[in-house]
Design a protein around this motif. Structure first.
Motif, PDB file in Angstrom:
ATOM      1  N   PRO A 307       0.803  -1.217   0.000  1.00 45.17           N
ATOM      2  CA  PRO A 307       0.000   0.000   0.000  1.00 45.17           C
ATOM      3  C   PRO A 307       0.841   1.275   0.000  1.00 45.17           C
ATOM      4  CG  PRO A 307       0.139  -0.848   2.217  1.00 45.17           C
ATOM      5  CD  PRO A 307       0.929  -1.797   1.337  1.00 45.17           C
ATOM      6  N   ARG A 308       0.216   2.356  -0.376  1.00 40.85           N
ATOM      7  CA  ARG A 308       0.860   3.669  -0.299  1.00 40.85           C
ATOM      8  C   ARG A 308       0.640   4.325   1.053  1.00 40.85           C
ATOM      9  NH1 ARG A 308       2.901   5.537  -4.916  1.00 40.85           N
ATOM     10  NH2 ARG A 308       2.220   4.634  -6.881  1.00 40.85           N
ATOM     11  N   ASP A 309      -0.440   3.942   1.717  1.00 34.92           N
ATOM     12  CA  ASP A 309      -0.791   4.639   2.963  1.00 34.92           C
ATOM     13  C   ASP A 309      -0.428   3.873   4.220  1.00 34.92           C
ATOM     14  OD1 ASP A 309      -2.557   2.593   2.842  1.00 34.92           O
ATOM     15  OD2 ASP A 309      -4.377   3.807   2.784  1.00 34.92           O
ATOM     16  N   GLY A 310       0.253   2.725   4.053  1.00 33.20           N
ATOM     17  CA  GLY A 310       0.668   1.954   5.223  1.00 33.20           C
ATOM     18  C   GLY A 310      -0.363   0.939   5.670  1.00 33.20           C
ATOM     19  N   ALA A 311      -1.558   0.947   5.063  1.00 29.22           N
ATOM     20  CA  ALA A 311      -2.586  -0.026   5.416  1.00 29.22           C
ATOM     21  C   ALA A 311      -2.390  -1.277   4.582  1.00 29.22           C
ATOM     22  CB  ALA A 311      -3.974   0.555   5.181  1.00 29.22           C
TER      23      ALA A 311
END
Length: 315
Positions: A307-311
């Motif tokens: 992921p890009r958002d860390g999720a």
């Protein structure tokens, strides 16, 4: 960045796990890159949603059979399918000699170009979107780990703001999206960076197998979003790991902790930890999570979206 595990066993396949192979799918390029190619990998492709016709690059860590015995079968099948454009293969010394000998004695003739690149530490491949680096690991034969970096991207382009400035849609939008300066027909100079949102950092993953704990693995994995690391043995079998130059679950976790990665995915498990035995894979997972909590255990056909958002995202 979508990664599918096609083989997560070490040495030999089991009923539920094939030997080493990991596919990296690039939907935006309609390409698949493969990391290692153990025996039966072409069957694993057939059982997955991956398309062998999209295979473009294969990165080999080392010359042990559970990482390369599937290469010739897969390459031959690609040729029979008749829809592969070209495949570039990257790996240690002797890989080209191995493939050439296999092709000669099996009288296999490829209907598409194949190029074998002998890797040395450093950058082994780069294009407009990705850069792939390798570093030596510590195993019984020359072995390399790989790091794949997605290059940073310009932020979201603010179309409405561009229209409000009277910038006509067309080729200029492409330049502005890249953050370039452009000169409009009326003479105004516009900085594309002012029309884009914050820079989107590229995602990164590292693949380290086969190896015992070593500093070069830590350096290669530094700060990645996902570290895929072998965990052949449980901690209580550390002497086996030292004897055979493989990692324990705790060594994999120590690499992840030292490299400050976001996610650790363990793979390459010894069949000795099968269900019913005194030690099982859940025990290896618990050992690793005690050191690095954000640890998961790979399984065949697990697909993980970096992921890009860390999720995290998997299925």
């Amino acid at each position: 960045m979508q990664i599918t595990f096609l083989g997560t066993s070490s040495g030999v396949p089991t009923r539920s796990r094939n030997v080493s192979a990991i596919a990296f799918r690039l939907p935006q390029k309609a390409e698949v890159w493969l990391f290692d190619c153990g025996e039966g990998t072409q069957h694993q492709f057939q059982r997955s949603e991956l398309k062998v016709s999209q295979l473009r690059r294969i990165f080999v860590t080392h010359m042990h059979g559970d990482h390369i015995f599937g290469l010739m079968g897969l390459l031959a099948s690609c040729g029979l399918a008749g829809n592969v454009e070209r495949i570039d293969i990257y790996g240690p010394p002797k890989l080209n000699e191995y493939l050439t000998t296999c092709a000669r004695y099996s009288q296999t003739h490829f209907s598409y170009p194949i190029k074998v690149h002998t890797v040395v530490p450093g950058t082994v491949y780069e294009d407009d979107e990705f850069i792939v680096r390798c570093a030596p690991l510590k195993h019984r034969v020359p072995a390399f780990g790989y790091r794949v970096e997605e290059k940073d991207r310009a932020g979201h382009f603010k179309v409405e703001k561009a229209k409000a400035l009277g910038i006509p849609p067309g080729p200029l939008y492409g330049q502005l999206k890249r953050g370039e300066w452009v000169t409009l027909p009326d003479g105004r100079k516009i900085n594309g960076a002012t029309l884009c949102g914050p820079l989107q950092p590229g995602r990164k993953f590292a693949y380290c197998t086969d190896t015992i704990f070593c500093d070069s693995a830590v350096e290669l994995a530094q700060g990645v979003d996902l570290l895929i690391h072998e965990a052949t043995f449980a901690h209580q079998d550390a002497q086996l790991a030292y004897d055979r130059l493989h990692s324990t679950s705790t060594m994999a976790a120590q690499v992840a902790l030292a490299a400050q990665v976001k996610q650790l995915m363990m793979t390459h498990f010894s069949p000795r930890y099968a269900p019913g035995n005194s030690l099982q894979l859940d025990d290896l997972l618990a050992e690793a999570q005690a050191i690095f909590p954000n640890t998961q255990m790979a399984r065949d056909f697990l697909t993980y979206e970096v992921p890009r958002d860390g999720a995290e995202s998997e299925n």
